[in-house]
Design a protein around this motif. Structure first.
Motif, PDB file in Angstrom:
ATOM      1  N   LEU A   2      29.525  -2.633  15.467  1.00 39.42           N
ATOM      2  CA  LEU A   2      28.588  -2.080  14.502  1.00 39.42           C
ATOM      3  C   LEU A   2      28.541  -0.574  14.693  1.00 39.42           C
ATOM      4  O   LEU A   2      28.546  -0.079  15.826  1.00 39.42           O
ATOM      5  CB  LEU A   2      27.196  -2.679  14.697  1.00 39.42           C
ATOM      6  CG  LEU A   2      27.085  -4.174  14.425  1.00 39.42           C
ATOM      7  CD1 LEU A   2      25.698  -4.676  14.781  1.00 39.42           C
ATOM      8  CD2 LEU A   2      27.413  -4.488  12.982  1.00 39.42           C
TER       9      LEU A   2
ATOM     10  N   THR B 221      30.771  -3.181   5.494  1.00 40.50           N
ATOM     11  CA  THR B 221      29.367  -3.522   5.718  1.00 40.50           C
ATOM     12  C   THR B 221      29.300  -5.028   5.903  1.00 40.50           C
ATOM     13  O   THR B 221      29.896  -5.775   5.120  1.00 40.50           O
ATOM     14  CB  THR B 221      28.505  -3.102   4.504  1.00 40.50           C
ATOM     15  OG1 THR B 221      28.687  -1.711   4.280  1.00 40.50           O
ATOM     16  CG2 THR B 221      27.036  -3.381   4.746  1.00 40.50           C
ATOM     17  N   ASN B 222      28.587  -5.485   6.951  1.00 37.15           N
ATOM     18  CA  ASN B 222      28.521  -6.924   7.189  1.00 37.15           C
ATOM     19  C   ASN B 222      27.496  -7.584   6.265  1.00 37.15           C
ATOM     20  O   ASN B 222      26.856  -6.917   5.453  1.00 37.15           O
ATOM     21  CB  ASN B 222      28.281  -7.236   8.668  1.00 37.15           C
ATOM     22  CG  ASN B 222      26.902  -6.856   9.154  1.00 37.15           C
ATOM     23  OD1 ASN B 222      25.967  -6.615   8.387  1.00 37.15           O
ATOM     24  ND2 ASN B 222      26.747  -6.791  10.469  1.00 37.15           N
ATOM     25  N   ALA B 223      27.345  -8.895   6.417  1.00 39.04           N
ATOM     26  CA  ALA B 223      26.460  -9.668   5.552  1.00 39.04           C
ATOM     27  C   ALA B 223      24.998  -9.246   5.663  1.00 39.04           C
ATOM     28  O   ALA B 223      24.194  -9.542   4.789  1.00 39.04           O
ATOM     29  CB  ALA B 223      26.595 -11.154   5.870  1.00 39.04           C
ATOM     30  N   TRP B 224      24.637  -8.542   6.740  1.00 40.94           N
ATOM     31  CA  TRP B 224      23.263  -8.090   6.942  1.00 40.94           C
ATOM     32  C   TRP B 224      23.070  -6.646   6.487  1.00 40.94           C
ATOM     33  O   TRP B 224      22.040  -6.048   6.727  1.00 40.94           O
ATOM     34  CB  TRP B 224      22.881  -8.240   8.416  1.00 40.94           C
ATOM     35  CG  TRP B 224      22.939  -9.667   8.851  1.00 40.94           C
ATOM     36  CD1 TRP B 224      21.959 -10.603   8.728  1.00 40.94           C
ATOM     37  CD2 TRP B 224      24.042 -10.331   9.429  1.00 40.94           C
ATOM     38  NE1 TRP B 224      22.379 -11.819   9.197  1.00 40.94           N
ATOM     39  CE2 TRP B 224      23.679 -11.674   9.643  1.00 40.94           C
ATOM     40  CE3 TRP B 224      25.332  -9.949   9.798  1.00 40.94           C
ATOM     41  CZ2 TRP B 224      24.530 -12.620  10.192  1.00 40.94           C
ATOM     42  CZ3 TRP B 224      26.183 -10.897  10.348  1.00 40.94           C
ATOM     43  CH2 TRP B 224      25.773 -12.203  10.539  1.00 40.94           C
ATOM     44  N   GLY B 225      24.108  -6.056   5.859  1.00 40.91           N
ATOM     45  CA  GLY B 225      24.015  -4.690   5.364  1.00 40.91           C
ATOM     46  C   GLY B 225      24.253  -3.619   6.410  1.00 40.91           C
ATOM     47  O   GLY B 225      24.038  -2.442   6.151  1.00 40.91           O
ATOM     48  N   GLU B 226      24.715  -4.012   7.587  1.00 38.25           N
ATOM     49  CA  GLU B 226      24.957  -3.056   8.658  1.00 38.25           C
ATOM     50  C   GLU B 226      26.388  -2.525   8.575  1.00 38.25           C
ATOM     51  O   GLU B 226      27.329  -3.305   8.443  1.00 38.25           O
ATOM     52  CB  GLU B 226      24.761  -3.732  10.026  1.00 38.25           C
ATOM     53  CG  GLU B 226      23.386  -4.304  10.228  1.00 38.25           C
ATOM     54  CD  GLU B 226      23.321  -5.224  11.428  1.00 38.25           C
ATOM     55  OE1 GLU B 226      22.446  -5.013  12.279  1.00 38.25           O
ATOM     56  OE2 GLU B 226      24.157  -6.153  11.515  1.00 38.25           O
TER      57      GLU B 226
ATOM     58  N   SER C  96      29.314 -19.110   5.724  1.00 44.49           N
ATOM     59  CA  SER C  96      28.217 -20.057   5.847  1.00 44.49           C
ATOM     60  C   SER C  96      28.430 -21.044   6.982  1.00 44.49           C
ATOM     61  O   SER C  96      28.074 -22.205   6.871  1.00 44.49           O
ATOM     62  CB  SER C  96      28.035 -20.808   4.538  1.00 44.49           C
ATOM     63  OG  SER C  96      27.860 -19.918   3.472  1.00 44.49           O
TER      64      SER C  96
ATOM     65  N   ARG D 227      30.642 -14.858  15.965  1.00 42.25           N
ATOM     66  CA  ARG D 227      30.416 -14.193  14.678  1.00 42.25           C
ATOM     67  C   ARG D 227      31.147 -12.862  14.619  1.00 42.25           C
ATOM     68  O   ARG D 227      31.623 -12.460  13.578  1.00 42.25           O
ATOM     69  CB  ARG D 227      28.928 -13.986  14.425  1.00 42.25           C
ATOM     70  CG  ARG D 227      28.200 -15.266  14.106  1.00 42.25           C
ATOM     71  CD  ARG D 227      26.807 -14.952  13.596  1.00 42.25           C
ATOM     72  NE  ARG D 227      25.992 -16.120  13.537  1.00 42.25           N
ATOM     73  CZ  ARG D 227      25.917 -16.933  12.481  1.00 42.25           C
ATOM     74  NH1 ARG D 227      26.623 -16.690  11.424  1.00 42.25           N
ATOM     75  NH2 ARG D 227      25.134 -17.982  12.510  1.00 42.25           N
TER      76      ARG D 227
ATOM     77  N   MET E   6      24.145 -10.551  18.148  1.00 39.20           N
ATOM     78  CA  MET E   6      25.048 -11.312  17.329  1.00 39.20           C
ATOM     79  C   MET E   6      25.958 -12.108  18.250  1.00 39.20           C
ATOM     80  O   MET E   6      26.491 -11.588  19.206  1.00 39.20           O
ATOM     81  CB  MET E   6      25.873 -10.351  16.467  1.00 39.20           C
ATOM     82  CG  MET E   6      26.755 -11.041  15.496  1.00 39.20           C
ATOM     83  SD  MET E   6      27.750  -9.908  14.482  1.00 39.20           S
ATOM     84  CE  MET E   6      26.518  -8.898  13.746  1.00 39.20           C
TER      85      MET E   6
END
Length: 186
Positions: free
Chosen positions: A69, A44-49, A17, A5, A1
């Motif tokens: 993370l 939880t981030n935008a990627w589900g982590e 975005s 970000r 990442m």
């Protein structure tokens, strides 16, 4: 990442975005953080982590956000920030990396009755409308990750715009953190 970000996730500022609203000047480092802001948070981030956020004091009216993370606790990114209260709102300000102009972001935040930390971005489309109406002054810029705008207006003009109830929709929720339970802290 990418490091920028992580900045955004950590402070949530705060890109949605790939859109970025920056300012020439940071918020003044004159206000102490509100009670309950410092400590450990999870989301939880935008990627589900699952991710963790640790907010600590660096000195008088200066703070640090450390984001990582949950699956990679040794890969931490730390970013200094300041907080400021203006009217009934709390704001935070941090410097963005040089590839995004090296200026400052401003985000709103609140601590809810449910012990959540909610961070709000400034909506790029609304800010662009304010620029078009000459309420704020600034200029657009491009990055590899999307459009951005650098606001040149004085902070007095910025806060006059942000404090106007007609502009309450300029803030959009970026992330919601929950207080990390002490039993889970290692």
């Amino acid at each position: 990442m990418k490091a920028w970000r992580v900045v955004v996730i950590a402070l949530s500022f705060l890109l949605l975005s790939g859109c970025l609203v920056t300012f020439r000047d940071p918020l003044p480092a004159s206000d102490p953080a509100p009670k309950g802001l410092l400590g450990k948070w999870t989301s939880t981030n935008a990627w589900g982590e699952p991710m963790n956020l640790e907010l600590t004091r660096l000195g008088d009216s200066r703070y640090q956000a450390v984001s990582y993370l949950k699956a990679k606790p040794k890969e931490r990114e730390a970013y200094p920030f300041t907080v400021s209260r203006h009217g009934s709102r709390w704001y935070l300000s941090a410097k963005v990396p040089a590839q995004f102009g090296g200026h400052f972001i401003i985000a709103g935040f609140e601590l809810t009755d449910k012990h959540e930390l909610v961070v709000y971005n400034l909506d790029l489309e609304q800010i662009n409308q304010a620029l078009g109406q000459k309420v704020l002054s600034g200029e657009g810029f491009q990055t590899d990750d999307g459009d951005g705008v650098l606001i040149n207006s004085s902070m007095d003009q910025v806060f006059a715009y942000l404090d106007d109830p007609a502009n309450s929709d300029v803030f959009v929720e970026a992330v919601r953190y929950q207080r990390l339970a002490k039993a889970n802290v290692k």
